[in-house]
Scaffold this active site. Structure first.
Site, PDB file in Angstrom:
ATOM      1  N   HIS A  56      61.691  18.483  56.081  1.00  0.00           N
ATOM      2  CA  HIS A  56      60.292  18.105  55.955  1.00  0.00           C
ATOM      3  C   HIS A  56      59.623  18.242  57.325  1.00  0.00           C
ATOM      4  O   HIS A  56      60.282  18.442  58.341  1.00  0.00           O
ATOM      5  CB  HIS A  56      60.146  16.668  55.437  1.00  0.00           C
ATOM      6  CG  HIS A  56      60.779  15.642  56.299  1.00  0.00           C
ATOM      7  ND1 HIS A  56      61.956  15.004  55.978  1.00  0.00           N
ATOM      8  CD2 HIS A  56      60.416  15.153  57.513  1.00  0.00           C
ATOM      9  CE1 HIS A  56      62.273  14.168  56.939  1.00  0.00           C
ATOM     10  NE2 HIS A  56      61.357  14.244  57.892  1.00  0.00           N
TER      11      HIS A  56
HETATM   12  C1  T46 Z   1      62.500  12.304  60.268  1.00  0.00           C
HETATM   13  C2  T46 Z   1      63.974  12.363  60.336  1.00  0.00           C
HETATM   14  C3  T46 Z   1      64.463  12.598  61.727  1.00  0.00           C
HETATM   15  C4  T46 Z   1      61.540   4.138  54.860  1.00  0.00           C
HETATM   16  O1  T46 Z   1      61.369   3.344  53.915  1.00  0.00           O
HETATM   17  N1  T46 Z   1      61.066   3.815  56.103  1.00  0.00           N
HETATM   18  C5  T46 Z   1      61.217   4.635  57.173  1.00  0.00           C
HETATM   19  O2  T46 Z   1      60.759   4.310  58.279  1.00  0.00           O
HETATM   20  C6  T46 Z   1      61.908   5.882  56.978  1.00  0.00           C
HETATM   21  C7  T46 Z   1      62.099   6.838  58.135  1.00  0.00           C
HETATM   22  C8  T46 Z   1      62.375   6.191  55.728  1.00  0.00           C
HETATM   23  N2  T46 Z   1      62.205   5.319  54.680  1.00  0.00           N
HETATM   24  C9  T46 Z   1      62.760   5.653  53.368  1.00  0.00           C
HETATM   25  C10 T46 Z   1      62.096   6.866  52.695  1.00  0.00           C
HETATM   26  C11 T46 Z   1      63.226   7.435  51.855  1.00  0.00           C
HETATM   27  O3  T46 Z   1      63.252   6.792  50.610  1.00  0.00           O
HETATM   28  O4  T46 Z   1      64.129   6.007  53.519  1.00  0.00           O
HETATM   29  C12 T46 Z   1      64.482   7.059  52.623  1.00  0.00           C
HETATM   30  C13 T46 Z   1      65.081   8.207  53.396  1.00  0.00           C
HETATM   31  O5  T46 Z   1      64.045   8.840  54.171  1.00  0.00           O
HETATM   32  P1  T46 Z   1      64.058  10.407  54.432  1.00  0.00           P
HETATM   33  O6  T46 Z   1      64.549  11.123  53.223  1.00  0.00           O
HETATM   34  O7  T46 Z   1      62.717  10.812  54.929  1.00  0.00           O
HETATM   35  O8  T46 Z   1      65.152  10.489  55.595  1.00  0.00           O
HETATM   36  P2  T46 Z   1      65.548  11.727  56.496  1.00  0.00           P
HETATM   37  O9  T46 Z   1      66.811  11.364  57.166  1.00  0.00           O
HETATM   38  O10 T46 Z   1      65.531  13.014  55.754  1.00  0.00           O
HETATM   39  O11 T46 Z   1      64.369  11.826  57.587  1.00  0.00           O
HETATM   40  C14 T46 Z   1      64.178  10.785  58.523  1.00  0.00           C
HETATM   41  C15 T46 Z   1      62.697  10.409  58.631  1.00  0.00           C
HETATM   42  O12 T46 Z   1      62.164  10.085  57.340  1.00  0.00           O
HETATM   43  C16 T46 Z   1      61.865  11.540  59.177  1.00  0.00           C
HETATM   44  O13 T46 Z   1      60.607  11.062  59.553  1.00  0.00           O
HETATM   45  O14 T46 Z   1      61.817  12.989  61.010  1.00  0.00           O
HETATM   46  O15 T46 Z   1      64.636  11.218  59.799  1.00  0.00           O
END
Ligand code: T46
Length: 145
Positions: A56
């Site tokens: 993303h």
């Molecule tokens: C990024 C990379 C480096 C939350 O509820 N609060 C938060 O602050 C974050 C970051 C995530 N979430 C929830 C949203 C999703 O349901 O946690 C779940 C996993 O998030 P995501 O799929 O976006 O995780 P990654 O590891 O793909 O990405 C994360 C960050 O979201 C993103 O901003 O740059 O780490």
């Protein structure tokens, strides 16, 4: 690469009045050591082997990624650039600004990825569809030139 840079933080190894090795201390001060006010901190731990994450971009969010233990590969790209960076030093962070696509892979066992973020969490701030990202990022970087 556009909207990204490596940040070398202080790596302090001396401790007042001690002559033997005492380990490393890295301070990070909001808006001083990183180019934004830190509003949120999160970290990734216990990521299973062969897991890939990310895929993303963010519209405006700025972040700094630091691997506090072990190593992790971060592939960052814009419509016309791509780079792979291995984070494995807790005193060196990767700054990622707006409209940069990121993919994380090769989390080593026990790795800890710390993220400092400029904004509170907002799902509508994510671009998770790559084709949509490409269109918006091409416009964004085109207008910046
Ligand atoms: C990024 C990379 C480096 C939350 O509820 N609060 C938060 O602050 C974050 C970051 C995530 N979430 C929830 C949203 C999703 O349901 O946690 C779940 C996993 O998030 P995501 O799929 O976006 O995780 P990654 O590891 O793909 O990405 C994360 C960050 O979201 C993103 O901003 O740059 O780490």
């Amino acid at each position: 690469m556009k909207n990204t840079k490596m940040i070398h933080f202080k790596d302090i190894t001396d401790v007042h009045n001690q002559t033997r090795p005492m380990g490393h201390l890295t301070p990070i001060e909001s808006a001083i050591d990183v180019p934004f006010e830190i509003k949120r901190i999160y970290y990734l731990t216990k990521v299973p082997e062969n897991t890939t994450r990310g895929f993303h971009s963010h519209r405006e969010l700025q972040q700094v990624l630091l691997c506090l233990n072990g190593s992790v590969d971060i592939e960052i790209s814009t419509p016309d650039e791509k780079e792979k960076i291995t984070l494995n030093n807790p005193a060196i962070g990767l700054y990622i600004g707006p409209m940069v696509w990121r993919e994380m892979s090769n989390f080593s066992p026990g790795s800890v990825l710390l993220v400092l973020a400029s904004e509170h969490y907002a799902e509508d701030e994510y671009l998770r569809d790559y084709d949509d990202y490409l269109k918006k990022a091409t416009l964004y970087f085109g207008e910046k030139e």
